[in-house]
Write a protein that holds these residues in place. Structure first.
Motif, PDB file in Angstrom:
ATOM      1  N   ARG A 155       0.834  -1.196   0.000  1.00  0.00           N
ATOM      2  CA  ARG A 155       0.000   0.000   0.000  1.00  0.00           C
ATOM      3  C   ARG A 155       0.875   1.254   0.000  1.00  0.00           C
ATOM      4  O   ARG A 155       1.856   1.331   0.743  1.00  0.00           O
ATOM      5  CB  ARG A 155      -0.922   0.012   1.223  1.00  0.00           C
ATOM      6  N   LEU A 156       0.519   2.225  -0.836  1.00  0.00           N
ATOM      7  CA  LEU A 156       1.158   3.529  -0.844  1.00  0.00           C
ATOM      8  C   LEU A 156       0.191   4.514  -0.204  1.00  0.00           C
ATOM      9  O   LEU A 156      -0.953   4.650  -0.658  1.00  0.00           O
ATOM     10  CB  LEU A 156       1.509   3.967  -2.260  1.00  0.00           C
ATOM     11  N   ASN A 157       0.635   5.198   0.833  1.00  0.00           N
ATOM     12  CA  ASN A 157      -0.229   6.087   1.615  1.00  0.00           C
ATOM     13  C   ASN A 157       0.351   7.491   1.641  1.00  0.00           C
ATOM     14  O   ASN A 157       1.548   7.680   1.850  1.00  0.00           O
ATOM     15  CB  ASN A 157      -0.381   5.561   3.043  1.00  0.00           C
ATOM     16  N   THR A 158      -0.518   8.490   1.415  1.00  0.00           N
ATOM     17  CA  THR A 158      -0.147   9.898   1.564  1.00  0.00           C
ATOM     18  C   THR A 158      -1.046  10.518   2.620  1.00  0.00           C
ATOM     19  O   THR A 158      -2.276  10.372   2.562  1.00  0.00           O
ATOM     20  CB  THR A 158      -0.305  10.658   0.240  1.00  0.00           C
ATOM     21  N   HIS A 159      -0.438  11.202   3.591  1.00  0.00           N
ATOM     22  CA  HIS A 159      -1.210  11.809   4.677  1.00  0.00           C
ATOM     23  C   HIS A 159      -0.836  13.284   4.806  1.00  0.00           C
ATOM     24  O   HIS A 159       0.349  13.632   4.847  1.00  0.00           O
ATOM     25  CB  HIS A 159      -0.941  11.097   6.001  1.00  0.00           C
ATOM     26  N   VAL A 160      -1.864  14.151   4.844  1.00  0.00           N
ATOM     27  CA  VAL A 160      -1.676  15.603   4.931  1.00  0.00           C
ATOM     28  C   VAL A 160      -2.435  16.112   6.149  1.00  0.00           C
ATOM     29  O   VAL A 160      -3.606  15.768   6.347  1.00  0.00           O
ATOM     30  CB  VAL A 160      -2.177  16.309   3.657  1.00  0.00           C
ATOM     31  N   THR A 161      -1.791  16.941   6.978  1.00  0.00           N
ATOM     32  CA  THR A 161      -2.391  17.482   8.196  1.00  0.00           C
ATOM     33  C   THR A 161      -2.216  18.996   8.221  1.00  0.00           C
ATOM     34  O   THR A 161      -1.143  19.508   7.886  1.00  0.00           O
ATOM     35  CB  THR A 161      -1.740  16.883   9.453  1.00  0.00           C
ATOM     36  N   GLY A 162      -3.270  19.721   8.626  1.00  0.00           N
ATOM     37  CA  GLY A 162      -3.209  21.174   8.728  1.00  0.00           C
ATOM     38  C   GLY A 162      -2.823  21.638  10.120  1.00  0.00           C
ATOM     39  O   GLY A 162      -2.731  20.841  11.073  1.00  0.00           O
ATOM     40  N   ASN A 163      -2.593  22.939  10.264  1.00  0.00           N
ATOM     41  CA  ASN A 163      -2.221  23.515  11.547  1.00  0.00           C
ATOM     42  C   ASN A 163      -3.414  23.599  12.496  1.00  0.00           C
ATOM     43  O   ASN A 163      -4.579  23.521  12.089  1.00  0.00           O
ATOM     44  CB  ASN A 163      -1.634  24.920  11.356  1.00  0.00           C
TER      45      ASN A 163
END
Length: 269
Positions: A155-163
């Protein structure tokens, strides 16, 4: 907990248990090692199929995240020498959240593949005067069935989180860099490998046990945050042994927090 109402509609409830291992050095060179195992917030999902063809389907993931109250315990300051836990250590966000998503899955006799996009959209302000940033989680995977009971996956996973919006007045940014709300954003790409085993006989017949682990291949951090080094997931669910069912059940979303996280807090020199 999962229950299928029809072939197209499945309800699911998740109560994650999060384990974190922290290994960090502060600004003056002191070395600390901390472990935390605690409950997270309850997640309730409705998974609804909106399109299906032979061995392929698309379904919506619509959910809500409900605070369990564990943040009250983690956020309270018990004494001047025992400060409140910093933002990344807390396992609950303390707000009601919307969990949208969409999943595509294809399946042949021995292969399964898919794409998935998930989000966490947070509303309101918790009792400590802040709201965690919104999150996006994107997955692409392929799995190979080796037998009726055993399969391997990548599995290829991309995770993005804001401030963070707002701030906990108990947390002093000058004391610890991870107390700074404006330095919590991050982007991360992970590669993970897993295996699944379906118990073929006995009392637990039809139960699937999955183990998945991987490493980050790219990380961008807005500040001196916790740098992930290892992700590990363990999951148990019910499964059918049919090699290629004509009407596939919806795929439950992975929980981005439900990992044993080994991290390093990088502070500026």
């Amino acid at each position: 907990l999962e229950y299928g109402i029809t072939d197209d509609l499945t309800f699911q409830g998740i109560l994650p248990v999060i384990q974190r291992h922290f290994n960090y050095v502060d600004a003056v060179g002191n070395h600390y090692v901390n472990d935390l195992t605690d409950l997270s917030d309850i997640q309730l999902y409705a998974l609804y199929v909106i399109g299906r063809s032979e061995h392929q389907q698309v379904h919506l993931n619509l959910g809500v995240q409900i605070p369990t109250g564990i943040l009250i315990e983690q956020g309270d300051t018990t004494s001047p020498t025992s400060p409140a836990l910093t933002y990344p250590v807390r396992s609950s966000d303390g707000t009601w959240d919307f969990l949208p998503g969409i999943t595509y899955r294809g399946q042949s006799e021995n292969w399964t593949w898919g794409l998935q996009g998930l989000g966490i959209v947070r509303f309101g302000i918790n009792r400590y005067d802040y709201r965690l940033g919104d999150e996006g989680d994107f997955n692409g995977w392929i799995s190979r069935r080796l037998s009726d009971s055993f399969s391997l996956s990548t599995r290829l996973n991309t995770h993005v989180t804001g401030n963070i919006s707002g701030a906990d007045p108990q947390l002093n940014p000058a004391l610890l860099p991870s107390n700074q709300p404006s330095l919590q954003a991050s982007q991360q790409i992970n590669i993970l490998f897993g295996m699944n085993y379906v118990i073929p006989e006995g009392f637990l017949k039809g139960q699937r046990v999955g183990i998945e682990g991987g490493l980050p291949v790219y990380q961008w951090l807005a500040g001196p945050e916790l740098n992930a080094a290892l992700n590990e997931f363990v999951k148990a669910s019910n499964a059918e042994l049919a090699p290629a069912p004509p009407r596939m059940k919806p795929v439950a979303p992975p929980h981005p927090k439900a990992a044993a996280l080994k991290a390093v807090d990088r502070t500026p020199e």
